[in-house]
Design an enzyme around this catalytic site. Structure first.
Site, PDB file in Angstrom:
ATOM      1  N   PHE A 143     -23.638  48.433 -20.070  1.00  0.00           N
ATOM      2  CA  PHE A 143     -22.458  48.542 -19.215  1.00  0.00           C
ATOM      3  C   PHE A 143     -21.728  49.836 -19.560  1.00  0.00           C
ATOM      4  O   PHE A 143     -22.115  50.562 -20.485  1.00  0.00           O
ATOM      5  CB  PHE A 143     -21.548  47.319 -19.354  1.00  0.00           C
ATOM      6  CG  PHE A 143     -20.647  47.128 -18.158  1.00  0.00           C
ATOM      7  CD1 PHE A 143     -21.187  46.985 -16.891  1.00  0.00           C
ATOM      8  CD2 PHE A 143     -19.271  47.127 -18.296  1.00  0.00           C
ATOM      9  CE1 PHE A 143     -20.365  46.829 -15.777  1.00  0.00           C
ATOM     10  CE2 PHE A 143     -18.447  46.974 -17.192  1.00  0.00           C
ATOM     11  CZ  PHE A 143     -18.985  46.826 -15.933  1.00  0.00           C
ATOM     12  N   ASP A 144     -20.656  50.138 -18.833  1.00  0.00           N
ATOM     13  CA  ASP A 144     -20.059  51.482 -18.905  1.00  0.00           C
ATOM     14  C   ASP A 144     -19.570  51.867 -20.294  1.00  0.00           C
ATOM     15  O   ASP A 144     -19.944  52.921 -20.821  1.00  0.00           O
ATOM     16  CB  ASP A 144     -18.943  51.638 -17.865  1.00  0.00           C
ATOM     17  CG  ASP A 144     -17.900  50.538 -17.888  1.00  0.00           C
ATOM     18  OD1 ASP A 144     -17.930  49.711 -18.824  1.00  0.00           O
ATOM     19  OD2 ASP A 144     -17.045  50.509 -16.981  1.00  0.00           O
ATOM     20  N   LYS A 171     -14.027  37.702 -22.777  1.00  0.00           N
ATOM     21  CA  LYS A 171     -14.803  37.018 -21.737  1.00  0.00           C
ATOM     22  C   LYS A 171     -15.020  35.569 -22.173  1.00  0.00           C
ATOM     23  O   LYS A 171     -14.177  34.719 -21.935  1.00  0.00           O
ATOM     24  CB  LYS A 171     -16.132  37.735 -21.488  1.00  0.00           C
ATOM     25  CG  LYS A 171     -16.009  39.056 -20.729  1.00  0.00           C
ATOM     26  CD  LYS A 171     -15.608  40.211 -21.612  1.00  0.00           C
ATOM     27  CE  LYS A 171     -15.742  41.556 -20.959  1.00  0.00           C
ATOM     28  NZ  LYS A 171     -15.260  42.656 -21.823  1.00  0.00           N
ATOM     29  N   HIS A 221     -14.621  56.596 -13.539  1.00  0.00           N
ATOM     30  CA  HIS A 221     -14.112  55.613 -12.596  1.00  0.00           C
ATOM     31  C   HIS A 221     -12.789  54.993 -13.032  1.00  0.00           C
ATOM     32  O   HIS A 221     -12.055  54.451 -12.212  1.00  0.00           O
ATOM     33  CB  HIS A 221     -15.156  54.520 -12.351  1.00  0.00           C
ATOM     34  CG  HIS A 221     -15.724  53.913 -13.583  1.00  0.00           C
ATOM     35  ND1 HIS A 221     -16.574  54.597 -14.410  1.00  0.00           N
ATOM     36  CD2 HIS A 221     -15.570  52.689 -14.133  1.00  0.00           C
ATOM     37  CE1 HIS A 221     -16.937  53.819 -15.414  1.00  0.00           C
ATOM     38  NE2 HIS A 221     -16.324  52.655 -15.285  1.00  0.00           N
TER      39      HIS A 221
END
Length: 457
Positions: free
Chosen positions: A119-120, A253, A445
């Site tokens: 992931f990023d 999470k 982003h």
């Protein structure tokens, strides 16, 4: 029905279309820059956005804020040790801190990290150590519409080839992300984890879990993988952890807390190196940048998250939203997962080319029409342009992630999301693309600046 009742409520922010237009223009069309009180339904992330339980709140009241050796740490350590089986557990304030500490201690510059999908922030932390991140998703992941149950798997043939060629391109670690967030929230099968672990042992390369959503992966294994239907999610999770040499986890999470994470390791020497860096940059090894109450709430969350009733309801509400979106004639990455649904923005908005970011266009339109905040996972997230703004690299798919916070929204809230998508789908050609006006060289982003493409451009 939901296996809980609501005791505390928070009012939603209702804004007008004109107010949302002004807000989006003010933040240069970057949803990360919106104020929370300008958003009605916030599906930007499932990280740290869940609702804590009464038991978690009660546990937090027992927090021991001693600088070293607090009772909270030992209560938390017992829970994490029993879950993972790792002898060395280090707290961290969130997952990316755990990644930075582990990768800085484990990896040598010039080596590579192989993954089902980074992931990023994970990719950024690998690259900041002077290493290269390679994604090896399974072939089935390329078909967004198929119902193959484990599209989060790593490509075992490609993995074996990369490990066998390690003399040419040294491999520092294999990172298995469960569930595969960058790959559409798809789960990893236990068979794939077992085979990956065997390949890593054969080539003497550590296998590390990115375990942010370990419980959701375990639930999907019990629902989809032969031989696991009679296992509990807790039993599957324990098996997964013990296959690996260690893990990093964002507890924001599947710890169902607002802050926190940890590193778990089998290797004592590596754990000692991580501990030294932790002390220098995060805090002492018995608090790792967290308060005692954070540790106590995380411990309780890690117990609650594997309860079958909780996971069944989480799956059900995701399936509810997926069904409403399909009824609206909008495609998502199939099969639907738990933590997020991934809308196929490229298919919904085929008139917008990748370099005008159809995913971003859909993100902005969802906000303008419904006050819904979401995240693009397409060519803005993965693409590259030259200094003149010409596309150099585009993403294979243009997706929008609708992340589902834990225990926060009801079915009527998600019906509003689906209705907004249905309204967009009635006249998708009216949606315009966007161009970049300013960006950062790392994780662009998060802070990018954009403007709408004018008619005729």
């Amino acid at each position: 029905m939901e296996p809980y009742r609501i005791k505390v409520v928070e009012p939603l922010a209702f804004t007008t279309r004109e107010e949302r237009e002004a807000a989006l223009k003010r933040v240069a069309y970057n949803p990360f820059e919106l104020r929370a009180d300008e958003v009605t339904i916030d599906l930007l992330s499932d990280s740290g956005t869940g609702a804590i339980s009464a038991d978690q709140l009660a546990a937090g009241m027992q927090g021991d804020e001693s600088y070293a050796g607090s009772r909270s740490f030992y209560r938390w350590h017992e829970v994490v040790s029993e879950l993972t089986g790792y002898p060395h557990i280090l707290p961290a304030h969130q997952g990316r801190a755990a990644e930075r500490i582990l990768f800085s201690s484990l990896l040598r510059p010039g080596t590579s990290v192989l993954s089902n999908t980074h992931f990023d922030t994970t990719r950024a932390n690998v690259e900041l150590t002077g290493c290269t991140a390679y994604d090896l998703p399974c072939a089935e992941a390329k078909d967004l519409d198929s119902d193959f149950p484990f599209k989060g798997n790593i490509d075992l043939i490609a993995l074996e080839q990369a490990l066998e060629n390690a003399d040419q391109r040294p491999v520092g670690a294999v990172l298995m992300t469960i569930t595969n967030n960058g790959g559409g929230g798809q789960p990893v099968s236990m068979d794939n984890l077992h085979r990956t672990a065997e390949l890593c042992r054969r080539h003497n390369v550590p296998m590390i879990l990115d375990a942010a959503r370990f419980a959701e992966n375990a639930w999907l294994v019990t629902q989809r993988e032969p031989g696991y239907a009679d296992r509990t999610p807790r039993q599957v999770a324990e098996e997964a952890f013990r296959l690996a040499d260690g893990c990093v986890m964002s507890a924001k999470k599947d710890g169902i807390v607002h802050i926190g994470g940890f590193i778990g390791l089998k290797d004592a020497e590596l754990a000692e190196r991580c501990g030294g860096l932790l002390i220098a940059t995060e805090g002492f090894t018995t608090y790792g940048g967290l308060s005692g109450r954070d540790l106590d709430m995380m411990a309780r969350g890690l117990i609650e998250v594997t309860e079958p009733a909780y996971l069944a309801e989480r799956a059900d509400i995701a399936a509810h939203l997926a069904a409403r979106i399909r009824e609206a004639g909008v495609d998502i990455v199939e099969p639907a997962g738990l933590h997020a649904l991934y809308v196929n923005a490229g298919r919904l908005l085929p008139h917008i080319p990748p370099h005008q970011y159809p995913g971003t266009a859909l993100v902005c339109e969802l906000y303008l029409r419904g006050g819904i905040r979401s995240a693009e996972l397409g060519s803005l997230y993965l693409g590259e342009e030259d200094e003149h703004g010409n596309p150099v690299k585009t993403a294979p798919y243009e997706l929008v992630r609708l992340a589902l916070p834990r225990r926060v929204y009801t079915r009527s809230h998600y019906d509003h999301v689906a209705a907004t998508l249905a309204d967009i789908a009635k006249n998708p050609e009216s949606v315009r693309g966007y161009r970049v006006t300013g960006q950062s060289p790392i994780l662009r982003h998060f802070s990018i600046k954009l403007e709408p493409v004018k008619s005729g451009d």
